[in-house]
Scaffold this active site. Structure first.
Site, PDB file in Angstrom:
ATOM      1  N   HIS A 292       8.984  99.888  17.930  1.00  0.00           N
ATOM      2  CA  HIS A 292       8.159 100.720  17.037  1.00  0.00           C
ATOM      3  C   HIS A 292       8.222 100.134  15.630  1.00  0.00           C
ATOM      4  O   HIS A 292       9.215 100.273  14.922  1.00  0.00           O
ATOM      5  CB  HIS A 292       8.665 102.163  17.043  1.00  0.00           C
ATOM      6  CG  HIS A 292       7.837 103.103  16.228  1.00  0.00           C
ATOM      7  ND1 HIS A 292       7.251 104.232  16.767  1.00  0.00           N
ATOM      8  CD2 HIS A 292       7.499 103.118  14.916  1.00  0.00           C
ATOM      9  CE1 HIS A 292       6.591 104.887  15.816  1.00  0.00           C
ATOM     10  NE2 HIS A 292       6.743 104.229  14.675  1.00  0.00           N
TER      11      HIS A 292
ATOM     12  N   HIS B 145       5.492  98.818  12.045  1.00  0.00           N
ATOM     13  CA  HIS B 145       4.196  98.922  11.359  1.00  0.00           C
ATOM     14  C   HIS B 145       3.990  97.628  10.574  1.00  0.00           C
ATOM     15  O   HIS B 145       4.070  97.603   9.340  1.00  0.00           O
ATOM     16  CB  HIS B 145       4.156 100.134  10.432  1.00  0.00           C
ATOM     17  CG  HIS B 145       4.123 101.444  11.134  1.00  0.00           C
ATOM     18  ND1 HIS B 145       2.947 102.076  11.486  1.00  0.00           N
ATOM     19  CD2 HIS B 145       5.124 102.248  11.577  1.00  0.00           C
ATOM     20  CE1 HIS B 145       3.224 103.216  12.103  1.00  0.00           C
ATOM     21  NE2 HIS B 145       4.544 103.344  12.177  1.00  0.00           N
TER      22      HIS B 145
ATOM     23  N   GLU C 217       6.877 114.566  12.986  1.00  0.00           N
ATOM     24  CA  GLU C 217       7.593 113.868  11.924  1.00  0.00           C
ATOM     25  C   GLU C 217       7.724 114.795  10.710  1.00  0.00           C
ATOM     26  O   GLU C 217       7.231 114.533   9.621  1.00  0.00           O
ATOM     27  CB  GLU C 217       6.848 112.585  11.547  1.00  0.00           C
ATOM     28  CG  GLU C 217       7.685 111.573  10.823  1.00  0.00           C
ATOM     29  CD  GLU C 217       6.967 110.250  10.633  1.00  0.00           C
ATOM     30  OE1 GLU C 217       7.509 109.393   9.913  1.00  0.00           O
ATOM     31  OE2 GLU C 217       5.864 110.066  11.174  1.00  0.00           O
TER      32      GLU C 217
ATOM     33  N   HIS D 284       2.959 109.218  17.373  1.00  0.00           N
ATOM     34  CA  HIS D 284       3.848 109.705  16.324  1.00  0.00           C
ATOM     35  C   HIS D 284       3.884 111.232  16.428  1.00  0.00           C
ATOM     36  O   HIS D 284       2.840 111.886  16.307  1.00  0.00           O
ATOM     37  CB  HIS D 284       3.333 109.300  14.947  1.00  0.00           C
ATOM     38  CG  HIS D 284       3.544 107.864  14.614  1.00  0.00           C
ATOM     39  ND1 HIS D 284       3.024 106.837  15.363  1.00  0.00           N
ATOM     40  CD2 HIS D 284       4.212 107.280  13.587  1.00  0.00           C
ATOM     41  CE1 HIS D 284       3.369 105.682  14.822  1.00  0.00           C
ATOM     42  NE2 HIS D 284       4.094 105.921  13.738  1.00  0.00           N
TER      43      HIS D 284
ATOM     44  N   ASP E 181      10.519 100.909  12.628  1.00  0.00           N
ATOM     45  CA  ASP E 181       9.495 101.659  11.919  1.00  0.00           C
ATOM     46  C   ASP E 181       8.993 100.880  10.699  1.00  0.00           C
ATOM     47  O   ASP E 181       8.624  99.726  10.822  1.00  0.00           O
ATOM     48  CB  ASP E 181      10.023 103.042  11.542  1.00  0.00           C
ATOM     49  CG  ASP E 181       8.925 104.084  11.394  1.00  0.00           C
ATOM     50  OD1 ASP E 181       7.784 103.827  11.806  1.00  0.00           O
ATOM     51  OD2 ASP E 181       9.215 105.178  10.876  1.00  0.00           O
ATOM     52  N   ASN E 182       8.999 101.489   9.536  1.00  0.00           N
ATOM     53  CA  ASN E 182       8.386 100.902   8.350  1.00  0.00           C
ATOM     54  C   ASN E 182       9.336  99.965   7.622  1.00  0.00           C
ATOM     55  O   ASN E 182      10.553 100.048   7.766  1.00  0.00           O
ATOM     56  CB  ASN E 182       7.932 102.008   7.403  1.00  0.00           C
ATOM     57  CG  ASN E 182       6.931 102.932   8.048  1.00  0.00           C
ATOM     58  OD1 ASN E 182       7.301 103.815   8.811  1.00  0.00           O
ATOM     59  ND2 ASN E 182       5.661 102.718   7.774  1.00  0.00           N
TER      60      ASN E 182
ATOM     61  N   LYS F  99       1.244  97.412   7.658  1.00  0.00           N
ATOM     62  CA  LYS F  99       1.410  98.020   6.344  1.00  0.00           C
ATOM     63  C   LYS F  99       2.686  97.572   5.635  1.00  0.00           C
ATOM     64  O   LYS F  99       2.964  97.997   4.518  1.00  0.00           O
ATOM     65  CB  LYS F  99       1.357  99.544   6.426  1.00  0.00           C
ATOM     66  CG  LYS F  99       2.443 100.194   7.249  1.00  0.00           C
ATOM     67  CD  LYS F  99       2.499 101.723   7.040  1.00  0.00           C
ATOM     68  CE  LYS F  99       1.232 102.450   7.383  1.00  0.00           C
ATOM     69  NZ  LYS F  99       1.070 102.709   8.828  1.00  0.00           N
TER      70      LYS F  99
END
Length: 439
Positions: free
Chosen positions: A80, A82, A238, A235, A335-336, A85
């Site tokens: 998972h 991103h 959250e 998602h 994730d991010n 971005k």
């Protein structure tokens, strides 16, 4: 690198002696594991593959490279991310560090700056970081609302092919769930089916929407996925508000449609603040539906329960132990990375795992938890060639100096060597200054 024996660079053959390997990431009988779940083995490498895996010899075989009990892991898998971005933080800050603040900052930056070249530059930078950290596969979500789908999906397809021999890539369409009940959702599903991806998005309830409305959107999503033969990765929940929780409705939709594919739900934060009986019922549904849960501990810790000038009261992570106790597959993702949702990170699953162990109390015993960033995500993503150290597999390995779990997890990005097909590759990370011109 200091502390490691010099390795041959031709990829021909070598014998790694006294390697401490998480037993759950191996195959075959290598003897009893120690308190950290590690077994001591000799790894025979020939022609870029693992030729044999045997219990460590009492004496170093001739020509062996003695790792002195340093740990060896298979290449890591991030289920998972991103990557589209990532690294926009210098031009898209989050003024209050909140989840709504992140959503707003990303939306504004996406509209203003996400050209094909911009996405490609940052995506490639992220892949270079991941490769240097020993990552062999990543599933990334791609913001796909409006015109962005026509920009980001072709870039992804190009990079997937370009990096095929280095990092296996999968992509998930990221849109509000309601989109799949509209013409835009139909078009996106067709695009994703052509490219070879997954349907996904955010199941947050918009203001004024009812749970019955969410059920209709989920029905549209599942029907599209079945029509195109696609898996689903969402998602979910959250937030810290259990009143708007959608994990249960997703599980019921999967059961209602007898969905034949795989369903993944990431985050699921509010499950941890539900009443125990309600949480139990939801987890029973998740188990019945065969849903896999991905936890993102560092990012959820950073975003959840953030209130200005107040200390957070909970950790933001889902019920990791309780889910696993029901036999539900639990994975851990990064994730991010350096964007408004999370201003930190370096595309390193070992760093994520280190944080997860501390945040979620995954030690005592650590037992099976190493599978969450290697074998289990590889299996779930349909990549059986990754995630384990076994005879016949490619010699894609990470070598650490840490002999025990406390040594390994005490130093963030401590000394490591990365082997790809038995050859050492550079572990030097790209310089952030390479992206200065796009800011």
């Amino acid at each position: 690198m200091p502390g490691f024996p010099p390795l041959p660079t031709d990829g021909g053959g070598m014998l790694l002696h006294r390697a401490s390997i998480p037993a759950v990431l191996t195959e075959g009988n290598l003897g009893p594991a120690d308190a950290d779940g590690l077994v001591l083995a000799d790894i025979h490498i020939a022609d870029g593959r693992i030729a044999a895996l045997t219990p460590a010899a009492a004496r170093p075989p001739e020509g062996a490279l003695d790792l002195d009990r340093g740990q060896v892991w298979p290449g890591l898998v991030d289920p998972h991310a991103h990557l589209d971005k990532g690294h926009i933080l210098p031009r898209a800050g989050n003024p209050d560090g909140s989840h709504p603040g992140a959503v707003k900052a990303v939306a504004e930056d996406r509209a203003a700056n996400w050209s094909a070249e911009d996405v490609r530059r940052r995506f490639t930078f992220a892949l270079r970081c991941a490769e240097a950290n020993g990552v062999v596969a990543i599933r990334t979500h791609l913001d796909s609302q409006g015109p962005q789908a026509a920009i980001s999906w072709p870039v992804f397809a190009e990079l997937r092919e370009e990096w095929r021999a280095r990092v296996a890539l999968q992509a998930v369409g990221m849109v509000p769930t309601a989109t799949y009940a509209e013409e835009e959702g139909e078009a996106l599903a067709a695009r994703i089916a052509t490219t070879g991806g997954l349907l996904g998005g955010n199941t947050s309830l918009p203001a004024g929407a009812t749970m019955e409305r969410m059920d209709s959107w989920l029905d549209a999503l599942f029907r599209l996925a079945m029509r195109h033969g696609l898996d689903i990765d969402l998602h979910v929940d959250e937030s810290g508000d259990p009143r708007a929780a959608t994990l249960g409705p997703i599980a019921r939709a999967a059961i209602r449609h007898r969905f034949p594919g795989r369903v993944t739900c990431g985050h699921c934060c509010s499950l941890a603040v539900q009443e125990p009986d309600a949480a139990d019922r939801v987890m029973d549904l998740v188990a019945e539906a065969g849903i896999t849960i991905i936890s993102l501990p560092p990012v959820n810790l950073y975003l959840q329960d953030r209130v200005p000038h107040r200390t957070p009261r909970w950790r933001g992570v889902t019920l990791l132990h309780e889910l696993r106790a029901r036999g539900i597959t639990v994975l851990i993702g990064g994730d991010n990375c350096r964007d408004p949702f999370y201003g930190y990170g370096d595309h390193d699953p070992m760093e994520t795992f280190t944080d997860a162990v501390r945040i979620g109390h995954l030690d005592k015993p650590i037992a099976d938890w190493p599978t969450t960033i290697a074998a289990r995500p590889a299996d779930w993503m349909g990549l059986p060639e990754h995630g384990r150290i076994r005879p016949g597999a490619a010699a894609d390995l990470l070598l650490f100096r840490g002999r025990t779990m406390d040594e390994l997890l005490s130093r963030r990005r401590g000394p490591r060597l990365v082997l790809r097909n038995g050859r050492p590759i550079s572990t030097e990370l790209p310089d952030y200054r390479e992206l200065d011109d796009i800011f």
